[in-house]
Design an enzyme around this catalytic site. Sequence first.
Site, short mmCIF file in Angstrom:
data_model
loop_
_atom_site.label_atom_id
_atom_site.label_comp_id
_atom_site.label_asym_id
_atom_site.label_seq_id
_atom_site.Cartn_x
_atom_site.Cartn_y
_atom_site.Cartn_z
CE LYS A 177 -4.09 1.45 2.30
NZ LYS A 177 -4.97 1.10 3.64
O1 G3P Z 1 -7.75 2.01 5.44
C1 G3P Z 1 -8.02 3.20 4.85
C2 G3P Z 1 -9.54 4.06 5.11
O2 G3P Z 1 -10.57 2.76 5.19
C3 G3P Z 1 -9.48 4.73 6.30
O3 G3P Z 1 -10.96 4.74 6.79
O4 G3P Z 1 -12.42 5.85 8.43
O5 G3P Z 1 -9.90 6.27 8.92
O6 G3P Z 1 -11.27 7.36 6.99
P1 G3P Z 1 -11.11 6.12 8.05
#
Ligand code: G3P
Length: 218
Positions: free
Chosen positions: A84
């Site tokens: 990633k």
């Molecule tokens: O892993 C990436 C993403 O899904 C993060 O989500 O909720 O931290 O914006 P969030």
Amino acid sequence: MKIFVDTGSLEEIKKANDLGVLDGVTTNPSLIAKEKGVDFHTRIADICKIVKGPVSAEVVSTNAPGMLKEAEELIKIAPNVTIKLPTIAEGLKACKILSDRGVKVNMTLVFQPLQALMVAKAGATFASPFLGRLDDIGHDGMNLIREIRTIYNNYGYKTQILAASIRSPLHLVQAAMIGADVATVPYKVLEEVLHHPLTDSGLKTFLEDWEKSHAAKA
Ligand code: G3P
């Protein structure tokens, strides 16, 4: 649609995997940091023992040579490790080099459609648009998925749209309607997806009626 779980927690990954519908896992440095005292490489290895599908492991370097060095160590962990990388210029360079070698790459922190176009050109396996974080600042995160779907369809790009930063079952259903290839969801959302009050009350009635009819026969 493929469903990934977005977490660094082994407990959540095991529970999600036990449902029998889990296709992969995404992690990020913030999710791993929540797992106090855990060694990053060990945690990725442990996740790969549970889940056969792609497991995204994120680098923390901000220049291409550093990213490639980290990727070298991560891909040794297991064949299903996906690298990633952040969607910045250096990430794009590293994406192209790794993708040309056949390494699976997930380009993260995508917030506008041209970033998605660029990562597809660089051969990314996955592009991760962050819906929830766009909604948080008053934008329409779902529209980004729509725009990327159109662009990828227009040119036949094989990069998979991995809808990320999903906060609710509504996000998930909308991403599925638009045709996101993958959605990565927090475990909490996976649980919510399976609950409906009419399912619960219907089941309760079925079981009560069954009990009554058996009691009458006894
Ligand atoms: O892993 C990436 C993403 O899904 C993060 O989500 O909720 O931290 O914006 P969030």
